[in-house]
Design a protein around this motif. Structure first.
Motif, PDB file in Angstrom:
ATOM      1  N   LEU A   1      -0.338   0.768  24.947  1.00  0.00           N
ATOM      2  CA  LEU A   1       0.260   1.472  26.085  1.00  0.00           C
ATOM      3  C   LEU A   1      -0.760   1.723  27.192  1.00  0.00           C
ATOM      4  N   LYS A   2      -1.978   2.034  26.811  1.00  0.00           N
ATOM      5  CA  LYS A   2      -3.022   2.279  27.808  1.00  0.00           C
ATOM      6  C   LYS A   2      -3.382   0.993  28.556  1.00  0.00           C
ATOM      7  N   GLN A   3      -3.360  -0.117  27.831  1.00  0.00           N
ATOM      8  CA  GLN A   3      -3.734  -1.397  28.443  1.00  0.00           C
ATOM      9  C   GLN A   3      -2.627  -1.960  29.326  1.00  0.00           C
ATOM     10  N   THR A   4      -1.376  -1.733  28.941  1.00  0.00           N
ATOM     11  CA  THR A   4      -0.257  -2.347  29.651  1.00  0.00           C
ATOM     12  C   THR A   4       0.453  -1.386  30.609  1.00  0.00           C
ATOM     13  N   SER A   5       0.218  -0.087  30.434  1.00  0.00           N
ATOM     14  CA  SER A   5       0.959   0.947  31.191  1.00  0.00           C
ATOM     15  C   SER A   5       2.468   0.794  30.985  1.00  0.00           C
TER      16      SER A   5
ATOM     17  N   ASN B   1     -18.475   5.791  11.849  1.00  0.00           N
ATOM     18  CA  ASN B   1     -17.624   5.454  12.996  1.00  0.00           C
ATOM     19  C   ASN B   1     -16.209   5.995  12.791  1.00  0.00           C
ATOM     20  N   PHE B   2     -15.946   7.174  13.350  1.00  0.00           N
ATOM     21  CA  PHE B   2     -14.630   7.809  13.235  1.00  0.00           C
ATOM     22  C   PHE B   2     -14.021   8.000  14.616  1.00  0.00           C
ATOM     23  N   ILE B   3     -12.705   7.802  14.704  1.00  0.00           N
ATOM     24  CA  ILE B   3     -11.973   7.992  15.953  1.00  0.00           C
ATOM     25  C   ILE B   3     -10.825   8.952  15.686  1.00  0.00           C
ATOM     26  N   ASP B   4     -10.815  10.071  16.400  1.00  0.00           N
ATOM     27  CA  ASP B   4      -9.784  11.089  16.208  1.00  0.00           C
ATOM     28  C   ASP B   4      -8.663  10.880  17.232  1.00  0.00           C
ATOM     29  N   LEU B   5      -7.465  10.649  16.735  1.00  0.00           N
ATOM     30  CA  LEU B   5      -6.317  10.424  17.619  1.00  0.00           C
ATOM     31  C   LEU B   5      -6.083  11.589  18.571  1.00  0.00           C
ATOM     32  N   GLN B   6      -6.391  12.793  18.124  1.00  0.00           N
ATOM     33  CA  GLN B   6      -6.165  13.966  18.967  1.00  0.00           C
ATOM     34  C   GLN B   6      -6.953  13.888  20.273  1.00  0.00           C
ATOM     35  N   ASN B   7      -8.091  13.222  20.231  1.00  0.00           N
ATOM     36  CA  ASN B   7      -8.912  13.103  21.441  1.00  0.00           C
ATOM     37  C   ASN B   7      -8.380  12.051  22.407  1.00  0.00           C
ATOM     38  N   HIS B   8      -7.509  11.154  21.920  1.00  0.00           N
ATOM     39  CA  HIS B   8      -7.077  10.017  22.739  1.00  0.00           C
ATOM     40  C   HIS B   8      -5.658  10.125  23.271  1.00  0.00           C
ATOM     41  N   VAL B   9      -4.771  10.824  22.542  1.00  0.00           N
ATOM     42  CA  VAL B   9      -3.402  10.940  23.046  1.00  0.00           C
ATOM     43  C   VAL B   9      -3.373  11.755  24.335  1.00  0.00           C
ATOM     44  N   LYS B  10      -4.334  12.650  24.496  1.00  0.00           N
ATOM     45  CA  LYS B  10      -4.404  13.457  25.723  1.00  0.00           C
ATOM     46  C   LYS B  10      -4.606  12.577  26.951  1.00  0.00           C
ATOM     47  N   GLU B  11      -5.229  11.411  26.760  1.00  0.00           N
ATOM     48  CA  GLU B  11      -5.543  10.533  27.890  1.00  0.00           C
ATOM     49  C   GLU B  11      -4.298   9.987  28.573  1.00  0.00           C
ATOM     50  N   ILE B  12      -3.168   9.959  27.849  1.00  0.00           N
ATOM     51  CA  ILE B  12      -1.927   9.495  28.487  1.00  0.00           C
ATOM     52  C   ILE B  12      -0.962  10.661  28.712  1.00  0.00           C
ATOM     53  N   GLY B  13      -1.457  11.887  28.508  1.00  0.00           N
ATOM     54  CA  GLY B  13      -0.655  13.053  28.834  1.00  0.00           C
ATOM     55  C   GLY B  13       0.133  13.675  27.707  1.00  0.00           C
TER      56      GLY B  13
ATOM     57  N   TYR C   1      -2.796   4.448  16.669  1.00  0.00           N
ATOM     58  CA  TYR C   1      -3.949   4.062  17.479  1.00  0.00           C
ATOM     59  C   TYR C   1      -3.713   2.726  18.172  1.00  0.00           C
ATOM     60  N   GLU C   2      -3.178   1.772  17.439  1.00  0.00           N
ATOM     61  CA  GLU C   2      -2.936   0.454  18.036  1.00  0.00           C
ATOM     62  C   GLU C   2      -1.854   0.522  19.110  1.00  0.00           C
ATOM     63  N   GLU C   3      -0.830   1.342  18.879  1.00  0.00           N
ATOM     64  CA  GLU C   3       0.207   1.500  19.898  1.00  0.00           C
ATOM     65  C   GLU C   3      -0.353   2.231  21.118  1.00  0.00           C
TER      66      GLU C   3
END
Length: 216
Positions: free
Chosen positions: A193-197, A124-136, A187-189
């Motif tokens: 940010l995604k949850q609260t906008s 179970n790995f999560i790459d930050l590079q794949n997720h920061v794009k989601e907020i631009g 990741y936690e931040e």
């Protein structure tokens, strides 16, 4: 008062930011028995940060094997010295685990290098590079991302040091631990940010910003 996030962070401003580093406990792992105890503890946690270090090669076409695997919780980081213990059964158990999320950056490269030492099935790995794009956010480096999200500087001064040295220097240990720990913080931040906008994205067309890293 929303947090200001940039699509691209001006690298020239990083040097002016306050420095941040891991302040928790750092544990060096050099035996199979130590690795077993460390992995038992790590797999009891809810989230982990992960990174690797490799001794730099200055010979064209030659790449050294990964020497260090650092795995961190919020307050303790284990440094597995793979050049001494290799890909032990415990290390492979950690990498194949599917229950605890392991957060990293550019994980494809890290996992490929680890796979050259021994075969394993990716857990179970999560790459930050794949997720920061989601907020631009377009930046991909840990230093730029941390500066962007937290207004603090992660020093990269020891990146090219000798990770196969008989004894790692304190500054090497802190550098390695900081990189793994920072992945959890980011990741936690990012989730918050995604949850609260609770942020405003400033779209930057080049690498020069007219705004400072502040919250409003």
């Amino acid at each position: 008062m929303k947090k200001i996030i940039y699509s691209k962070y001006d690298k020239t401003k990083i040097g002016t930011l306050p420095k941040v580093s891991f302040e928790g406990r750092i544990v060096i792992v050099i035996t199979e028995k130590e690795a077993e105890k460390a992995v038992d503890f790590l797999l009891s946690q809810s989230i982990l940060g992960i990174d690797t270090e490799t001794r730099p090669s200055f010979k064209k076409g030659h790449i050294n094997e990964v020497a260090l695997l650092q795995v961190s919780t919020h307050d303790v980081c284990f440094l597995f010295r793979l050049n001494l213990i290799g890909m032990s059964a415990a290390v492979i158990r950690l990498l194949e685990d599917t229950t605890v999320p392991k957060i990293g950056l550019s994980l494809r490269d890290d996992l490929m290098m680890l796979g050259k030492r021994a075969e394993f099935s990716k857990g179970n790995f999560i790459d930050l590079q794949n997720h920061v794009k989601e907020i631009g956010v377009e930046d991909m480096s840990l230093q730029k991302l941390y500066a962007n999200f937290f207004g603090q500087k992660i020093s990269k001064r020891d990146r090219l040091s000798n990770w196969e040295a008989e004894i790692l220097k304190d500054k090497q240990k802190i550098y390695a631990a900081t990189d793994a720990w920072a992945c959890i913080m980011l990741y936690e931040e990012l989730l918050r940010l995604k949850q609260t906008s609770d942020y405003e994205l400033i779209k930057v067309e080049d690498h020069v910003q007219e705004h400072s890293v502040t919250e409003r």
